[in-house]
Design a protein around this motif. Structure first.
Motif, PDB file in Angstrom:
ATOM      1  N   THR A   1       0.864  -1.178   0.000  1.00 38.87           N
ATOM      2  CA  THR A   1       0.000   0.000   0.000  1.00 38.87           C
ATOM      3  C   THR A   1       0.900   1.226   0.000  1.00 38.87           C
ATOM      4  OG1 THR A   1      -0.135   0.391   2.397  1.00 38.87           O
ATOM      5  CG2 THR A   1      -1.620  -1.280   1.469  1.00 38.87           C
ATOM      6  N   PRO A   2       0.396   2.387  -0.389  1.00 36.23           N
ATOM      7  CA  PRO A   2       1.224   3.600  -0.333  1.00 36.23           C
ATOM      8  C   PRO A   2       1.740   3.906   1.068  1.00 36.23           C
ATOM      9  CG  PRO A   2      -0.717   3.966  -1.674  1.00 36.23           C
ATOM     10  CD  PRO A   2      -0.905   2.643  -1.023  1.00 36.23           C
ATOM     11  N   ASP A   3       1.069   3.359   2.087  1.00 34.25           N
ATOM     12  CA  ASP A   3       1.466   3.617   3.474  1.00 34.25           C
ATOM     13  C   ASP A   3       2.382   2.546   4.046  1.00 34.25           C
ATOM     14  OD1 ASP A   3      -0.122   5.934   3.522  1.00 34.25           O
ATOM     15  OD2 ASP A   3      -1.911   4.736   3.965  1.00 34.25           O
ATOM     16  N   GLY A   4       2.665   1.504   3.255  1.00 31.47           N
ATOM     17  CA  GLY A   4       3.532   0.441   3.760  1.00 31.47           C
ATOM     18  C   GLY A   4       3.013  -0.935   3.384  1.00 31.47           C
ATOM     19  N   LEU A   5       3.703  -1.965   3.869  1.00 33.42           N
ATOM     20  CA  LEU A   5       3.358  -3.342   3.536  1.00 33.42           C
ATOM     21  C   LEU A   5       2.411  -3.936   4.570  1.00 33.42           C
ATOM     22  CD1 LEU A   5       6.842  -4.766   2.424  1.00 33.42           C
ATOM     23  CD2 LEU A   5       5.056  -3.710   1.021  1.00 33.42           C
ATOM     24  N   VAL A   6       1.506  -4.777   4.099  1.00 31.48           N
ATOM     25  CA  VAL A   6       0.570  -5.510   4.960  1.00 31.48           C
ATOM     26  C   VAL A   6       1.121  -6.909   5.148  1.00 31.48           C
ATOM     27  CG1 VAL A   6      -1.770  -6.372   5.242  1.00 31.48           C
ATOM     28  CG2 VAL A   6      -1.385  -4.161   4.125  1.00 31.48           C
ATOM     29  N   PRO A   7       1.376  -7.351   6.388  1.00 32.42           N
ATOM     30  CA  PRO A   7       1.964  -8.689   6.594  1.00 32.42           C
ATOM     31  C   PRO A   7       0.966  -9.791   6.269  1.00 32.42           C
ATOM     32  CG  PRO A   7       1.383  -7.678   8.697  1.00 32.42           C
ATOM     33  CD  PRO A   7       1.175  -6.631   7.645  1.00 32.42           C
ATOM     34  N   LYS A   8       1.522 -10.959   5.968  1.00 30.15           N
ATOM     35  CA  LYS A   8       0.666 -12.118   5.709  1.00 30.15           C
ATOM     36  C   LYS A   8      -0.002 -12.558   6.999  1.00 30.15           C
ATOM     37  CE  LYS A   8       3.349 -14.121   1.899  1.00 30.15           C
ATOM     38  NZ  LYS A   8       4.072 -15.326   1.419  1.00 30.15           N
ATOM     39  N   ARG A   9      -1.229 -13.018   6.885  1.00 31.47           N
ATOM     40  CA  ARG A   9      -1.906 -13.611   8.031  1.00 31.47           C
ATOM     41  C   ARG A   9      -1.614 -15.088   8.062  1.00 31.47           C
ATOM     42  NH1 ARG A   9      -7.129 -15.448   5.985  1.00 31.47           N
ATOM     43  NH2 ARG A   9      -7.476 -14.646   3.888  1.00 31.47           N
ATOM     44  N   ALA A  10      -1.794 -15.707   9.189  1.00 31.15           N
ATOM     45  CA  ALA A  10      -1.479 -17.124   9.344  1.00 31.15           C
ATOM     46  C   ALA A  10      -2.436 -17.969   8.529  1.00 31.15           C
ATOM     47  CB  ALA A  10      -1.555 -17.529  10.822  1.00 31.15           C
TER      48      ALA A  10
END
Length: 395
Positions: free
Chosen positions: A383-392
């Motif tokens: 995203t323009p605001d940063g990365l979204v981590p993977k969920r389990a």
């Protein structure tokens, strides 16, 4: 008392006569025997199958009326189930609400992975759940146990969608390796309605991306497929993740399942219900659309005032869609930043066309090192605001 009974009897007799001699409409089928059988059956059921596609579409609201309408559409598919069975397909049955599962008395799943059928990662019918998201579609198994999906693509007046599917599934079009449109196994007609039978594939973006190489393969297929469509002067019209697919069927589309993208994984573009077609001799830059057929707002983009070029718009939409997943690799493949900025440039004249995007990405691809391609993907989205981590994973 007797007079009242006589009046009631007269009314019942009149109603019965009206019902018995109401308009009889012959169902359009090639076989004379089928025509007679389905005309009689449809007459008995008061012609439950709508001929207008608008009567099949999902309304905007989620009120009780919508739910009742959904139940009516489900009853229409159930009504048609015996017809499709004569064509070699067993429709799924409603399990609960909008969840559909293979018929318990139907054929067992066949792990036939030959093109165009998907690889199935489940063992039991209860795991082959299909989420019913479009009233125009319904899953089925053929008599050999292979998973398919029916989609109503045209009424008695031919639609652009059926024209696109017929054109992209012609023998000549299928010989072109750049054609990444979903395969149509066959078209089945009922009373002027046209149903496309396609292999059931899951969404292309739902299964976990383990390495950058897997993201590259998907990106190449989408850009190549888009370029092929535009070369044939076709605008898909709704380039979203849910309108791409991969030849995988998992136990649950809600889970991030790992390690399923084999080297031979294939991808497809589907759902041409919003497609636009232009003459083959028109220059791409000369194509103009003045309608609101393409949904800019859904992608958080400003809706153009007046006319716009739909091919340029679709290139923008595709860049917006892809960058959400692919730019997670930007830290170790910095070239991706400038590539997607060019794909999503706000100036139409500076934005990459589908052909330019495909060629540009191929040039980048040749420079990727083995270490970059094998690099593990740690984030789910950019995203323009940063990365979204993977969920389990749920499995």
């Amino acid at each position: 008392m007797l007079k009242t009974a006589a009046v009631t009897l007269s009314l019942v007799s009149a109603a019965s006569a009206i019902y018995a001699f109401r308009d009889l409409r012959i169902i359009r089928l090639r076989s004379l025997r089928e025509r007679a059988v389905w005309t009689w059956r449809s007459w008995c059921w008061n012609y439950p199958v709508p001929l207008d596609l608008e009567d099949w579409r999902m309304p905007e609201s989620d009120d009780d009326y919508s739910f009742a309408l959904a139940q009516r559409i489900q009853s229409i598919w159930r009504f048609l189930a015996p017809f499709f069975l004569t064509r070699g397909y067993v429709l799924y049955v409603v399990d609960r609400g909008f969840q559909l599962r293979p018929h318990p008395l139907g054929p067992s799943c066949c792990k036939d992975t030959t093109q165009p059928y998907a690889r199935c990662f489940y063992e039991q019918n209860s795991d082959a759940e299909f989420c019913w998201e479009s009233w125009l579609t319904w899953p089925a198994r053929d008599l050999r146990g292979r998973e398919d999906v029916f989609k109503l693509v045209s009424g008695r007046n031919p639609t652009k969608e059926v024209e696109v599917l017929r054109r992209m599934n012609s023998k000549l079009a299928r010989q072109d390796p750049r054609n990444h449109c979903i395969h149509v196994i066959e078209f089945i007609e009922f009373d002027g309605l046209v149903f496309a039978v396609m292999p059931r594939w899951d969404r292309a973006f739902d299964v976990d991306f383990g390495t950058f190489a897997e993201l590259v393969t998907l990106t190449e297929a989408v850009l190549e497929g888009l370029d092929f469509l535009h070369e044939n002067r076709i605008v898909q019209g709704d380039m979203l993740p849910q309108n791409t697919a991969t030849n995988i069927i998992t136990r649950s589309r809600m889970a991030i399942l790992k390690g399923l993208r084999a080297p031979d994984t294939r991808y497809a573009i589907l759902d041409f219900g919003n497609a636009l077609l232009y003459p083959c001799d028109i220059a791409l830059e000369d194509a103009v659309d003045s309608t609101e057929a393409l949904n800019f707002v859904l992608r958080n983009l400003p809706q153009p005032d007046g006319s716009y070029n739909p091919f340029q718009a679709e290139s923008l939409f595709t860049g917006v869609m892809l960058q959400r997943w692919v730019r997670v690799a930007e830290d170790f493949v910095p070239e991706l930043k400038s590539f997607f900025e060019a794909m999503t440039h706000e100036d139409n004249n500076k934005r990459l066309t589908a052909r330019q995007a495909h060629d540009s990405f191929q040039n980048l691809r040749r420079a990727f090192s083995p270490a970059q391609l094998s690099h593990k993907i740690e984030a789910l989205h950019w995203t323009p605001d940063g990365l979204v981590p993977k969920r389990a994973s749920l499995w």
